[in-house]
Design an enzyme around this catalytic site. Sequence first.
Site, PDB file in Angstrom:
ATOM      1  N   ASP A  33     -12.732  27.728  22.681  1.00  0.00           N
ATOM      2  CA  ASP A  33     -12.371  29.092  23.096  1.00  0.00           C
ATOM      3  C   ASP A  33     -11.587  29.756  21.959  1.00  0.00           C
ATOM      4  O   ASP A  33     -10.738  29.135  21.318  1.00  0.00           O
ATOM      5  CB  ASP A  33     -11.512  29.036  24.366  1.00  0.00           C
ATOM      6  N   ILE A  34     -11.875  31.027  21.734  1.00  0.00           N
ATOM      7  CA  ILE A  34     -11.256  31.745  20.621  1.00  0.00           C
ATOM      8  C   ILE A  34      -9.763  32.017  20.882  1.00  0.00           C
ATOM      9  O   ILE A  34      -8.976  32.134  19.950  1.00  0.00           O
ATOM     10  CB  ILE A  34     -12.047  33.044  20.319  1.00  0.00           C
ATOM     11  N   ASN A  89     -14.523  30.997  36.290  1.00  0.00           N
ATOM     12  CA  ASN A  89     -14.179  32.289  36.883  1.00  0.00           C
ATOM     13  C   ASN A  89     -15.454  33.022  37.266  1.00  0.00           C
ATOM     14  O   ASN A  89     -16.425  33.026  36.500  1.00  0.00           O
ATOM     15  CB  ASN A  89     -13.379  33.130  35.886  1.00  0.00           C
ATOM     16  N   GLY A  95     -11.543  36.993  37.931  1.00  0.00           N
ATOM     17  CA  GLY A  95     -10.995  37.091  36.577  1.00  0.00           C
ATOM     18  C   GLY A  95     -12.011  36.831  35.484  1.00  0.00           C
ATOM     19  O   GLY A  95     -11.648  36.526  34.349  1.00  0.00           O
ATOM     20  N   GLN A  96     -13.304  36.962  35.800  1.00  0.00           N
ATOM     21  CA  GLN A  96     -14.330  36.717  34.780  1.00  0.00           C
ATOM     22  C   GLN A  96     -14.379  37.872  33.792  1.00  0.00           C
ATOM     23  O   GLN A  96     -14.416  39.046  34.190  1.00  0.00           O
ATOM     24  CB  GLN A  96     -15.706  36.539  35.443  1.00  0.00           C
ATOM     25  N   HIS A 102     -19.804  30.113  32.283  1.00  0.00           N
ATOM     26  CA  HIS A 102     -19.129  29.149  31.406  1.00  0.00           C
ATOM     27  C   HIS A 102     -18.087  28.382  32.179  1.00  0.00           C
ATOM     28  O   HIS A 102     -17.442  28.916  33.072  1.00  0.00           O
ATOM     29  CB  HIS A 102     -18.491  29.839  30.195  1.00  0.00           C
ATOM     30  N   HIS A 104     -14.567  26.527  31.637  1.00  0.00           N
ATOM     31  CA  HIS A 104     -13.423  26.244  30.771  1.00  0.00           C
ATOM     32  C   HIS A 104     -13.022  24.792  30.991  1.00  0.00           C
ATOM     33  O   HIS A 104     -12.912  24.351  32.148  1.00  0.00           O
ATOM     34  CB  HIS A 104     -12.209  27.100  31.167  1.00  0.00           C
TER      35      HIS A 104
HETATM   36  P1  5GP Z   1     -13.542  34.329  31.434  1.00  0.00           P
HETATM   37  O1  5GP Z   1     -12.326  35.164  31.694  1.00  0.00           O
HETATM   38  O2  5GP Z   1     -14.804  35.152  31.408  1.00  0.00           O
HETATM   39  O3  5GP Z   1     -13.621  33.138  32.343  1.00  0.00           O
HETATM   40  O4  5GP Z   1     -13.306  33.686  30.001  1.00  0.00           O
HETATM   41  C1  5GP Z   1     -13.906  34.154  28.839  1.00  0.00           C
HETATM   42  C2  5GP Z   1     -13.330  33.313  27.706  1.00  0.00           C
HETATM   43  O5  5GP Z   1     -14.100  33.552  26.566  1.00  0.00           O
HETATM   44  C3  5GP Z   1     -11.874  33.660  27.362  1.00  0.00           C
HETATM   45  O6  5GP Z   1     -11.059  32.492  27.483  1.00  0.00           O
HETATM   46  C4  5GP Z   1     -11.959  34.152  25.913  1.00  0.00           C
HETATM   47  O7  5GP Z   1     -10.872  33.731  25.119  1.00  0.00           O
HETATM   48  C5  5GP Z   1     -13.248  33.539  25.432  1.00  0.00           C
HETATM   49  N1  5GP Z   1     -13.926  34.321  24.412  1.00  0.00           N
HETATM   50  C6  5GP Z   1     -14.150  35.663  24.420  1.00  0.00           C
HETATM   51  N2  5GP Z   1     -14.813  36.049  23.331  1.00  0.00           N
HETATM   52  C7  5GP Z   1     -15.036  34.916  22.604  1.00  0.00           C
HETATM   53  C8  5GP Z   1     -15.691  34.675  21.342  1.00  0.00           C
HETATM   54  O8  5GP Z   1     -16.213  35.567  20.672  1.00  0.00           O
HETATM   55  N3  5GP Z   1     -15.720  33.392  20.913  1.00  0.00           N
HETATM   56  C9  5GP Z   1     -15.143  32.369  21.611  1.00  0.00           C
HETATM   57  N4  5GP Z   1     -15.225  31.150  21.096  1.00  0.00           N
HETATM   58  N5  5GP Z   1     -14.521  32.557  22.802  1.00  0.00           N
HETATM   59  C10 5GP Z   1     -14.471  33.825  23.279  1.00  0.00           C
END
Ligand code: 5GP
Length: 115
Positions: A33-34, A89, A95-96, A102, A104
Amino acid sequence: MSHDPNCLFCKIVAGQLPSRKVYEDESLLAFHDIHPWAPVHVLIVPKQHIAMMSDLGPEHAPLLGAMAVLAPKLMRELGVTNGFRTVINTGPDGGQEVYHLHMHVMGGPRPWLKG
Ligand code: 5GP
Ligand code: ZN
């Protein structure tokens, strides 16, 4: 395999955007994750575009099973020995932020940024 040209994780799967990959096979990709919430924070994504968990059907059960089985394997390989947290999420109230399914997977010594 379904691909959404506007989807961030589809672009990562296609290699159009860079990522720090930790695992890849014919159906799954895993990468760091970034913005990690924990010392180790990877995302496991299906290569096919599925927007979110509520779009899943019974045909996706093996795919989700493969994601769940991959999580502990990756944590072991990344040196996580004291447990880990898995989160999926779904939708606005879930909170998606990225609408490509995906999981986590987070581990490493606490405290963590979230949770
Ligand atoms: P969500 O809130 O949709 O469950 O989580 C999305 C996740 O994707 C977040 O933890 C965010 O840091 C990660 N993320 C968003 N953009 C990028 C990206 O360009 N590269 C990577 N590696 N992770 C990302
Ligand atoms: Zn996608």
